[in-house]
Motif scaffolding. Sequence first.
Motif, PDB file in Angstrom:
ATOM      1  N   LEU A   1       0.815  -1.062  -0.074  1.00 16.12           N
ATOM      2  CA  LEU A   1       0.107  -0.164   0.034  1.00 16.12           C
ATOM      3  C   LEU A   1       0.761   1.376   0.112  1.00 16.12           C
ATOM      4  O   LEU A   1       0.348   2.291  -0.772  1.00 16.12           O
ATOM      5  CB  LEU A   1      -0.941   0.007   1.047  1.00 16.12           C
ATOM      6  N   GLU A   2       1.853   1.256   0.959  1.00 15.26           N
ATOM      7  CA  GLU A   2       2.855   2.277   0.743  1.00 15.26           C
ATOM      8  C   GLU A   2       3.471   2.772  -0.553  1.00 15.26           C
ATOM      9  O   GLU A   2       3.712   3.651  -0.788  1.00 15.26           O
ATOM     10  CB  GLU A   2       4.100   2.259   1.874  1.00 15.26           C
ATOM     11  N   LYS A   3       3.737   1.540  -1.390  1.00 16.69           N
ATOM     12  CA  LYS A   3       4.208   1.648  -2.843  1.00 16.69           C
ATOM     13  C   LYS A   3       3.294   2.290  -3.476  1.00 16.69           C
ATOM     14  O   LYS A   3       4.024   2.942  -4.699  1.00 16.69           O
ATOM     15  CB  LYS A   3       4.615   0.116  -3.081  1.00 16.69           C
ATOM     16  N   GLY A   4       2.109   1.901  -3.265  1.00 23.21           N
ATOM     17  CA  GLY A   4       1.267   2.689  -4.322  1.00 23.21           C
ATOM     18  C   GLY A   4       0.004   1.927  -4.930  1.00 23.21           C
ATOM     19  O   GLY A   4      -0.753   2.275  -5.633  1.00 23.21           O
TER      20      GLY A   4
ATOM     21  N   MET B   1      -6.543  -6.867   8.549  1.00 19.06           N
ATOM     22  CA  MET B   1      -6.494  -6.305   7.143  1.00 19.06           C
ATOM     23  C   MET B   1      -7.677  -4.972   7.117  1.00 19.06           C
ATOM     24  O   MET B   1      -7.357  -4.186   6.229  1.00 19.06           O
ATOM     25  CB  MET B   1      -6.833  -7.394   6.048  1.00 19.06           C
ATOM     26  N   TYR B   2      -8.643  -5.423   7.555  1.00 15.68           N
ATOM     27  CA  TYR B   2      -9.812  -4.423   7.522  1.00 15.68           C
ATOM     28  C   TYR B   2      -9.335  -3.209   8.057  1.00 15.68           C
ATOM     29  O   TYR B   2      -9.524  -2.006   7.259  1.00 15.68           O
ATOM     30  CB  TYR B   2     -11.104  -5.140   8.148  1.00 15.68           C
ATOM     31  N   LYS B   3      -8.640  -3.238   9.074  1.00 16.26           N
ATOM     32  CA  LYS B   3      -8.259  -1.805   9.795  1.00 16.26           C
ATOM     33  C   LYS B   3      -7.225  -1.123   8.852  1.00 16.26           C
ATOM     34  O   LYS B   3      -7.302   0.014   8.643  1.00 16.26           O
ATOM     35  CB  LYS B   3      -7.531  -2.045  11.033  1.00 16.26           C
ATOM     36  N   LEU B   4      -6.301  -1.904   8.231  1.00 22.95           N
ATOM     37  CA  LEU B   4      -5.253  -1.528   7.462  1.00 22.95           C
ATOM     38  C   LEU B   4      -6.048  -0.743   6.087  1.00 22.95           C
ATOM     39  O   LEU B   4      -5.540   0.157   5.763  1.00 22.95           O
ATOM     40  CB  LEU B   4      -4.203  -2.522   7.012  1.00 22.95           C
ATOM     41  N   ALA B   5      -7.029  -1.514   5.824  1.00 19.81           N
ATOM     42  CA  ALA B   5      -7.640  -0.794   4.448  1.00 19.81           C
ATOM     43  C   ALA B   5      -8.189   0.303   4.421  1.00 19.81           C
ATOM     44  O   ALA B   5      -8.357   1.169   3.854  1.00 19.81           O
ATOM     45  CB  ALA B   5      -8.704  -2.034   3.914  1.00 19.81           C
ATOM     46  N   ALA B   6      -8.855   0.352   5.718  1.00 18.85           N
ATOM     47  CA  ALA B   6      -9.371   1.569   6.260  1.00 18.85           C
ATOM     48  C   ALA B   6      -8.494   2.868   6.460  1.00 18.85           C
ATOM     49  O   ALA B   6      -8.674   3.949   6.078  1.00 18.85           O
ATOM     50  CB  ALA B   6     -10.430   1.454   7.746  1.00 18.85           C
ATOM     51  N   GLU B   7      -7.209   2.450   6.933  1.00 17.69           N
ATOM     52  CA  GLU B   7      -6.382   3.304   7.295  1.00 17.69           C
ATOM     53  C   GLU B   7      -5.945   4.061   5.921  1.00 17.69           C
ATOM     54  O   GLU B   7      -5.457   5.320   5.999  1.00 17.69           O
ATOM     55  CB  GLU B   7      -5.311   2.723   8.000  1.00 17.69           C
ATOM     56  N   TYR B   8      -5.520   3.050   4.882  1.00 18.98           N
ATOM     57  CA  TYR B   8      -5.360   3.404   3.643  1.00 18.98           C
ATOM     58  C   TYR B   8      -6.367   3.951   2.658  1.00 18.98           C
ATOM     59  O   TYR B   8      -6.264   4.522   1.799  1.00 18.98           O
ATOM     60  CB  TYR B   8      -4.262   2.694   2.994  1.00 18.98           C
ATOM     61  N   ASP B   9      -7.547   3.883   3.271  1.00 17.63           N
ATOM     62  CA  ASP B   9      -8.803   4.453   2.284  1.00 17.63           C
ATOM     63  C   ASP B   9      -8.915   3.465   0.952  1.00 17.63           C
ATOM     64  O   ASP B   9      -9.073   4.062  -0.029  1.00 17.63           O
ATOM     65  CB  ASP B   9      -8.830   5.646   1.963  1.00 17.63           C
TER      66      ASP B   9
ATOM     67  N   GLU C   1     -20.463  -9.773   9.709  1.00 19.12           N
ATOM     68  CA  GLU C   1     -19.933  -9.438  11.165  1.00 19.12           C
ATOM     69  C   GLU C   1     -18.834  -8.488  10.890  1.00 19.12           C
ATOM     70  O   GLU C   1     -18.584  -7.490  11.637  1.00 19.12           O
ATOM     71  CB  GLU C   1     -19.584 -10.679  11.883  1.00 19.12           C
ATOM     72  N   ALA C   2     -18.043  -8.833  10.016  1.00 20.43           N
ATOM     73  CA  ALA C   2     -16.893  -7.694   9.596  1.00 20.43           C
ATOM     74  C   ALA C   2     -17.327  -6.521   9.151  1.00 20.43           C
ATOM     75  O   ALA C   2     -16.661  -5.501   9.548  1.00 20.43           O
ATOM     76  CB  ALA C   2     -16.118  -8.461   8.234  1.00 20.43           C
ATOM     77  N   LEU C   3     -18.303  -6.486   8.218  1.00 19.87           N
ATOM     78  CA  LEU C   3     -18.962  -5.300   7.820  1.00 19.87           C
ATOM     79  C   LEU C   3     -19.385  -4.523   9.109  1.00 19.87           C
ATOM     80  O   LEU C   3     -19.350  -3.437   8.851  1.00 19.87           O
ATOM     81  CB  LEU C   3     -20.127  -5.610   6.998  1.00 19.87           C
ATOM     82  N   ARG C   4     -20.059  -5.027   9.914  1.00 13.25           N
ATOM     83  CA  ARG C   4     -20.492  -4.315  11.062  1.00 13.25           C
ATOM     84  C   ARG C   4     -19.336  -3.792  11.970  1.00 13.25           C
ATOM     85  O   ARG C   4     -19.524  -2.801  12.659  1.00 13.25           O
ATOM     86  CB  ARG C   4     -21.526  -5.203  11.984  1.00 13.25           C
ATOM     87  N   ALA C   5     -18.350  -4.768  12.252  1.00 16.10           N
ATOM     88  CA  ALA C   5     -17.401  -4.397  12.886  1.00 16.10           C
ATOM     89  C   ALA C   5     -16.245  -3.664  12.506  1.00 16.10           C
ATOM     90  O   ALA C   5     -15.726  -2.725  13.228  1.00 16.10           O
ATOM     91  CB  ALA C   5     -16.567  -5.688  13.432  1.00 16.10           C
ATOM     92  N   TYR C   6     -16.129  -3.371  11.232  1.00 17.66           N
ATOM     93  CA  TYR C   6     -15.215  -2.370  10.705  1.00 17.66           C
ATOM     94  C   TYR C   6     -16.182  -1.621   9.537  1.00 17.66           C
ATOM     95  O   TYR C   6     -16.034  -1.557   8.401  1.00 17.66           O
ATOM     96  CB  TYR C   6     -14.189  -3.314   9.896  1.00 17.66           C
TER      97      TYR C   6
ATOM     98  N   ARG D   1     -10.083   9.096  -4.481  1.00 19.75           N
ATOM     99  CA  ARG D   1     -10.024   9.547  -3.016  1.00 19.75           C
ATOM    100  C   ARG D   1      -8.867   9.076  -2.142  1.00 19.75           C
ATOM    101  O   ARG D   1      -8.516   9.478  -1.089  1.00 19.75           O
ATOM    102  CB  ARG D   1     -11.400   8.804  -2.099  1.00 19.75           C
ATOM    103  N   GLN D   2      -8.062   8.284  -2.796  1.00 20.85           N
ATOM    104  CA  GLN D   2      -6.771   7.545  -2.048  1.00 20.85           C
ATOM    105  C   GLN D   2      -5.762   8.923  -2.020  1.00 20.85           C
ATOM    106  O   GLN D   2      -5.455   9.408  -3.226  1.00 20.85           O
ATOM    107  CB  GLN D   2      -6.423   6.434  -2.745  1.00 20.85           C
TER     108      GLN D   2
END
Length: 379
Positions: free
Chosen positions: A156-159, A194-202, A222-227, A337-338
Amino acid sequence: MNKRTVAASSLVVVLAAGAAVLGFQLFSEREPDGEQALGAVITPAKADPPSSPSPAASTTESKSLDELVAKYGELPLIDSHNHDAASYANLSKLPLLDYQEIDKLVLFGDVSEPSAVYTDLAAWEAYKRNPDRIIPFFSGVNLLDESGLETSRNNLEKGYFGIGELAAASTNSPVLANVAWKTQHPMDGILPDMYKLAAEYDVPLLLHIDPPSGYPMDKLEEALRAYPETTIIFAHANAYSTPDRVRRLLADHPNLYADFFAGFTAFNPGSSHQLEDYVPVMKEFPDRFVLSTDSGYGLEGGYRKAVEAMYLMLDVLGDGELVRKIAGANMQALIDRQMATETQLEQIRKLDEAAGVKRDLSKLTKAEAGNILIEAGKA
């Protein structure tokens, strides 16, 4: 001149060692609710299941691809799910892959296994050569080990612009059910992180889930509700899922997008629906559908038949603004948006320092940063 008729529309993909032809074979079995389940396998193209026109084809296949391109050819069209980074294995060959009817494609290769690391590199190389047309995702992530998080953050940092396709659940596929890096369900392994990371990088996260009902889907919800800040794209959401099921999922989870594999509904004999059946759902959720080819797997005529189905879907939608969104604007919005990553910004600062210039980087997007680094030979 239509941009799809010029020679520049061709795409050169640099190949990755060890990559194999990737296909998706659909198996069906009865679920408790009476619907069929989705399975996928990675096999040579010659192993694709025989295909014949489904009932849907008789009502939607009324115009040729050329006629459809003539009607919609100036509309930006994005293939949001394409495995062609895994189409070849010989590094000495640089095949010319012609995507004249498609403006852009989300490109990756193998799924949730070590070979995907190499096909991810092929997708990145294709992006470097064609940044205006290629949107690289990555799927070479060990979902069962913490090292997968480091791999993902580095990519993700790479692009890279998205994560996936990932095998978040598979029980029906004789191959995906046993790939080394798949999880048992969408809350298994490192997927919560991974869900948290995806949100961090949008960035969006494209998930394969089969069967598309029962316990795996319960865990997806469950994942959709939690994240709620994580954008999850349900891969080939229409395959063996009714319009009502897709509608219910989208209604309950505003962070869920549906990847619509139009070729399955239009031309795969396993489909029990027609493209028109999904139009009301698309009208209800116009911002959360993206179109894809899944590289034409399981279709007689392959990729071009899948492209034809995408155009047929546009043709049955009718509404001009809805057509624009589903054709490509929805996926493009997820990319636009990224923002540029810290790694990209640091590289650009070094370039500016060497050149004795200073530009405003405060609002630089990831796509803009990528273009700068590619032009400078630093991507």
